[in-house]
Motif scaffolding. Structure first.
Motif, PDB file in Angstrom:
ATOM      1  N   MET A  67      18.467  11.884  45.910  1.00  0.00           N
ATOM      2  CA  MET A  67      17.278  11.052  46.159  1.00  0.00           C
ATOM      3  C   MET A  67      17.274  10.622  47.618  1.00  0.00           C
ATOM      4  SD  MET A  67      16.102   7.514  44.322  1.00  0.00           S
ATOM      5  CE  MET A  67      15.950   8.309  42.730  1.00  0.00           C
ATOM      6  N   SER A  68      16.133  10.761  48.300  1.00  0.00           N
ATOM      7  CA  SER A  68      16.039  10.396  49.711  1.00  0.00           C
ATOM      8  C   SER A  68      16.059   8.884  49.867  1.00  0.00           C
ATOM      9  CB  SER A  68      14.748  10.953  50.313  1.00  0.00           C
ATOM     10  OG  SER A  68      13.629  10.278  49.771  1.00  0.00           O
ATOM     11  N   GLY A  69      16.321   8.468  51.113  1.00  0.00           N
ATOM     12  CA  GLY A  69      16.349   7.041  51.386  1.00  0.00           C
ATOM     13  C   GLY A  69      15.007   6.382  51.114  1.00  0.00           C
ATOM     14  N   GLU A  70      13.913   7.107  51.405  1.00  0.00           N
ATOM     15  CA  GLU A  70      12.574   6.556  51.166  1.00  0.00           C
ATOM     16  C   GLU A  70      12.319   6.378  49.683  1.00  0.00           C
ATOM     17  OE1 GLU A  70       7.903   7.670  52.142  1.00  0.00           O
ATOM     18  OE2 GLU A  70       9.545   8.736  53.167  1.00  0.00           O
ATOM     19  N   ASP A  71      12.750   7.368  48.873  1.00  0.00           N
ATOM     20  CA  ASP A  71      12.577   7.264  47.419  1.00  0.00           C
ATOM     21  C   ASP A  71      13.393   6.094  46.868  1.00  0.00           C
ATOM     22  OD1 ASP A  71      10.883   9.400  47.409  1.00  0.00           O
ATOM     23  OD2 ASP A  71      12.435  10.875  46.877  1.00  0.00           O
ATOM     24  N   GLU A  72      14.599   5.924  47.392  1.00  0.00           N
ATOM     25  CA  GLU A  72      15.452   4.836  46.936  1.00  0.00           C
ATOM     26  C   GLU A  72      14.819   3.476  47.262  1.00  0.00           C
ATOM     27  OE1 GLU A  72      18.496   2.983  45.062  1.00  0.00           O
ATOM     28  OE2 GLU A  72      18.159   5.156  45.160  1.00  0.00           O
ATOM     29  N   ALA A  73      14.243   3.352  48.463  1.00  0.00           N
ATOM     30  CA  ALA A  73      13.595   2.096  48.849  1.00  0.00           C
ATOM     31  C   ALA A  73      12.395   1.812  47.958  1.00  0.00           C
ATOM     32  CB  ALA A  73      13.158   2.168  50.313  1.00  0.00           C
ATOM     33  N   SER A 109       3.097  -0.078  33.761  1.00  0.00           N
ATOM     34  CA  SER A 109       3.038   0.660  35.024  1.00  0.00           C
ATOM     35  C   SER A 109       4.388   0.807  35.705  1.00  0.00           C
ATOM     36  CB  SER A 109       2.064  -0.026  35.989  1.00  0.00           C
ATOM     37  OG  SER A 109       2.465  -1.369  36.211  1.00  0.00           O
ATOM     38  N   LEU A 110       5.302  -0.156  35.485  1.00  0.00           N
ATOM     39  CA  LEU A 110       6.586  -0.135  36.189  1.00  0.00           C
ATOM     40  C   LEU A 110       7.775   0.112  35.271  1.00  0.00           C
ATOM     41  CD1 LEU A 110       6.039  -3.125  38.669  1.00  0.00           C
ATOM     42  CD2 LEU A 110       5.800  -0.682  39.123  1.00  0.00           C
ATOM     43  N   GLY A 111       7.523   0.245  33.967  1.00  0.00           N
ATOM     44  CA  GLY A 111       8.589   0.542  33.024  1.00  0.00           C
ATOM     45  C   GLY A 111       9.339  -0.691  32.574  1.00  0.00           C
ATOM     46  N   LYS A 112      10.265  -0.468  31.648  1.00  0.00           N
ATOM     47  CA  LYS A 112      11.069  -1.556  31.101  1.00  0.00           C
ATOM     48  C   LYS A 112      12.480  -1.458  31.653  1.00  0.00           C
ATOM     49  CE  LYS A 112      12.479  -3.770  26.784  1.00  0.00           C
ATOM     50  NZ  LYS A 112      12.413  -3.740  25.312  1.00  0.00           N
ATOM     51  N   PRO A 113      12.999  -2.525  32.268  1.00  0.00           N
ATOM     52  CA  PRO A 113      14.345  -2.464  32.837  1.00  0.00           C
ATOM     53  C   PRO A 113      15.410  -2.404  31.750  1.00  0.00           C
ATOM     54  CG  PRO A 113      13.481  -4.686  33.001  1.00  0.00           C
ATOM     55  CD  PRO A 113      12.361  -3.836  32.494  1.00  0.00           C
ATOM     56  N   ASP A 114      16.560  -1.841  32.096  1.00  0.00           N
ATOM     57  CA  ASP A 114      17.664  -1.790  31.149  1.00  0.00           C
ATOM     58  C   ASP A 114      18.936  -2.256  31.831  1.00  0.00           C
ATOM     59  OD1 ASP A 114      18.220   0.273  32.863  1.00  0.00           O
ATOM     60  OD2 ASP A 114      17.891   1.870  31.405  1.00  0.00           O
ATOM     61  N   GLY A 115      20.035  -2.292  31.090  1.00  0.00           N
ATOM     62  CA  GLY A 115      21.298  -2.740  31.651  1.00  0.00           C
ATOM     63  C   GLY A 115      21.238  -4.169  32.162  1.00  0.00           C
ATOM     64  N   ARG A 116      21.834  -4.405  33.306  1.00  0.00           N
ATOM     65  CA  ARG A 116      21.856  -5.742  33.888  1.00  0.00           C
ATOM     66  C   ARG A 116      20.454  -6.221  34.214  1.00  0.00           C
ATOM     67  NH1 ARG A 116      25.643  -9.033  36.284  1.00  0.00           N
ATOM     68  NH2 ARG A 116      24.894 -10.423  37.930  1.00  0.00           N
ATOM     69  N   ASP A 117      19.603  -5.301  34.712  1.00  0.00           N
ATOM     70  CA  ASP A 117      18.220  -5.687  35.000  1.00  0.00           C
ATOM     71  C   ASP A 117      17.511  -6.126  33.732  1.00  0.00           C
ATOM     72  OD1 ASP A 117      18.561  -5.198  37.639  1.00  0.00           O
ATOM     73  OD2 ASP A 117      17.260  -3.438  37.742  1.00  0.00           O
ATOM     74  N   GLY A 118      17.824  -5.455  32.611  1.00  0.00           N
ATOM     75  CA  GLY A 118      17.208  -5.842  31.346  1.00  0.00           C
ATOM     76  C   GLY A 118      17.609  -7.238  30.930  1.00  0.00           C
ATOM     77  N   TRP A 133       9.564  -5.779  41.893  1.00  0.00           N
ATOM     78  CA  TRP A 133       8.247  -6.194  41.425  1.00  0.00           C
ATOM     79  C   TRP A 133       8.208  -6.314  39.906  1.00  0.00           C
ATOM     80  CZ3 TRP A 133       4.738  -8.801  43.659  1.00  0.00           C
ATOM     81  CH2 TRP A 133       4.498  -8.671  45.019  1.00  0.00           C
ATOM     82  N   ARG A 134       8.918  -5.436  39.218  1.00  0.00           N
ATOM     83  CA  ARG A 134       8.953  -5.511  37.746  1.00  0.00           C
ATOM     84  C   ARG A 134       9.606  -6.816  37.292  1.00  0.00           C
ATOM     85  NH1 ARG A 134       9.442  -6.787  33.500  1.00  0.00           N
ATOM     86  NH2 ARG A 134       9.502  -5.625  31.527  1.00  0.00           N
ATOM     87  N   LEU A 135      10.691  -7.210  37.963  1.00  0.00           N
ATOM     88  CA  LEU A 135      11.354  -8.463  37.603  1.00  0.00           C
ATOM     89  C   LEU A 135      10.482  -9.671  37.943  1.00  0.00           C
ATOM     90  CD1 LEU A 135      15.019  -7.678  38.744  1.00  0.00           C
ATOM     91  CD2 LEU A 135      14.190  -7.910  36.399  1.00  0.00           C
ATOM     92  N   ARG A 139      11.968   2.859  44.863  1.00  0.00           N
ATOM     93  CA  ARG A 139      12.468   2.494  43.535  1.00  0.00           C
ATOM     94  C   ARG A 139      12.947   1.043  43.515  1.00  0.00           C
ATOM     95  NH1 ARG A 139      17.343   5.627  40.282  1.00  0.00           N
ATOM     96  NH2 ARG A 139      17.339   4.263  38.453  1.00  0.00           N
ATOM     97  N   GLU A 140      13.604   0.612  44.597  1.00  0.00           N
ATOM     98  CA  GLU A 140      14.083  -0.763  44.663  1.00  0.00           C
ATOM     99  C   GLU A 140      12.916  -1.748  44.712  1.00  0.00           C
ATOM    100  OE1 GLU A 140      16.607  -4.086  44.907  1.00  0.00           O
ATOM    101  OE2 GLU A 140      16.864  -2.036  44.160  1.00  0.00           O
TER     102      GLU A 140
END
Length: 392
Positions: A1-7, A26-35, A15-17, A9-10
């Motif tokens: 994954m490129s640096g731009e894609d990573e930024a 539109s932004l999906g459901k977080p999982d793991g620690r984010d969930g 924004w989802r949180l 995604r972050e």
């Protein structure tokens, strides 16, 4: 994954949180620690419960003490202390958790801070004995942290101001204030010798263990002043520890309570307050005037939002009497990190007309304010600079 894609995604993750479950499509459901973080946020800020199921606003944490205790533990794990304090304050306000704070296991789970102390003090009179020691420990923790924050700066500022205020005109060599001496004698500068002839020496007075100033802190303990009451109690204890000051602490609503004899223990001071109730500023000033026996060497600090339930004309008359007698009068609308609360603009304007500006002061600026008051500097200029700093 490129640096731009990573930024990208972050950014989407953050924004989802921020947006919560409404952005899930539109932004999906977080999982793991984010969930887990999302569930903790949802329990407080979303209309659904911690599992994301639709429910009424009050269903987020409900009235279950075990569930709330688990939630408090979760937010301390997932968020920094500053964020935890904001979420706790929001939970107390939005989900009516005040009643649950009367349970010792709840107090063991919370993050101690000034606002929590204010809430506990407001519950002081209805607090069961089983909870009282846990509440004292919370207050003790916050007081110790505040003392570490303000004590050294306060003592240094006040001591320096007292020394400067005691200047004498024929000082010993070790007591000469060279900066002010040079400034006072610039007209005697000799260009050919590139020096100043100091015809008048300006110096500091010799240090003394005698009481040099009387300080009366008069604090409004109505509900809106909770944070100011906490900071005032700690500052009063610090000032009272200085031999060069005689410090009194008076708190009031419609009644007046003198807490001066408890200043050796700021925790006892705070538990001696009773947040809430009406306000009679005139009665409090009337009592405080009796404590002032050396007007020219006295500083009277009124901390209040100025909503007067007593006799307004008498209040203003008494302030005018004190200033005319030489008392340095300071009026603070708040002593906290939050800035000025709602306050009575008409009374503030009336005090300003008497030469007594009313303004909010942060705890970090209070030592400098006391120094300015001791040196009898122009407090209007001080207030303007402080207001400019806070707005900037």
């Amino acid at each position: 994954m490129s640096g731009e894609d990573e930024a990208t995604r972050e950014r989407q993750r953050r924004w989802r949180l921020v947006l919560g479950g409404a952005a899930g499509e539109s932004l999906g459901k977080p999982d793991g620690r984010d969930g887990a973080m999302d569930a903790a946020l949802a329990a407080l800020y979303d209309a659904g419960d911690a599992d994301g199921r639709p429910a009424s606003r009050s269903a987020g944490l409900g009235g279950s003490a075990p569930k709330v205790a688990r939630w408090l533990g979760d937010i301390r794990e997932y968020f920094p202390s500053t964020v935890v304090q904001v979420m706790q304050a929001d939970a107390i306000e939005r989900l009516d958790l005040t009643r649950l704070l009367l349970e010792p296991e709840m107090l063991a789970a919370v993050e101690p801070d000034v606002h929590l102390v204010g809430t506990l003090l407001s519950l002081n009179r209805v607090m069961p004995e089983a909870t009282r020691e846990a509440a004292r420990q919370v207050v003790r923790t916050v007081v110790a942290e505040l003392e570490r924050r303000i004590a050294q700066q306060t003592r240094a500022a006040v001591t320096g101001a007292l020394n400067r205020a005691a200047r004498i005109s024929r000082p010993r060599h070790a007591d000469i204030d060279w900066d002010r001496t040079i400034r006072a004698n610039l007209k005697h500068y000799l260009p050919e010798h590139r020096t100043v002839i100091p015809e008048r020496l300006v110096g500091y007075g010799r240090r003394t263990s005698a009481v040099q100033r009387d300080v009366v802190l008069c604090v409004d303990q109505s509900g809106s002043m909770a944070a100011s009451v906490v900071f005032s109690g700690v500052f009063a204890a610090v000032l009272a520890s200085m031999r060069s000051l005689r410090t009194s602490l008076v708190v009031f609503d419609t009644a007046v309570v003198d807490l001066t004899d408890q200043l050796a223990d700021p925790v006892e001071v705070l538990f001696g307050t009773q947040l809430g109730g009406g306000t009679d500023i005139n009665r409090a000033i009337t009592y405080s005037q009796q404590l002032i026996t050396r007007p020219r060497d006295s500083i009277f600090v009124l901390i209040s939002d100025l909503y007067e339930g007593g006799v307004r004309a008498e209040m203003l008359r008494r302030v005018a009497e004190m200033t005319a007698a030489g008392v340095q009068v300071v009026v603070l609308l708040a002593l906290s990190d939050e800035g000025a609360p709602a306050y009575d603009h008409e009374n503030a304007a009336a005090l300003a007309a008497l030469g007594v500006p009313a303004f909010a002061c942060t705890p970090d600026a209070f030592p400098d304010l006391m120094a300015a008051a001791i040196e009898r500097r122009d407090l209007r200029a001080f207030a303007e600079r402080l207001t400019d700093q806070q707005s900037g």
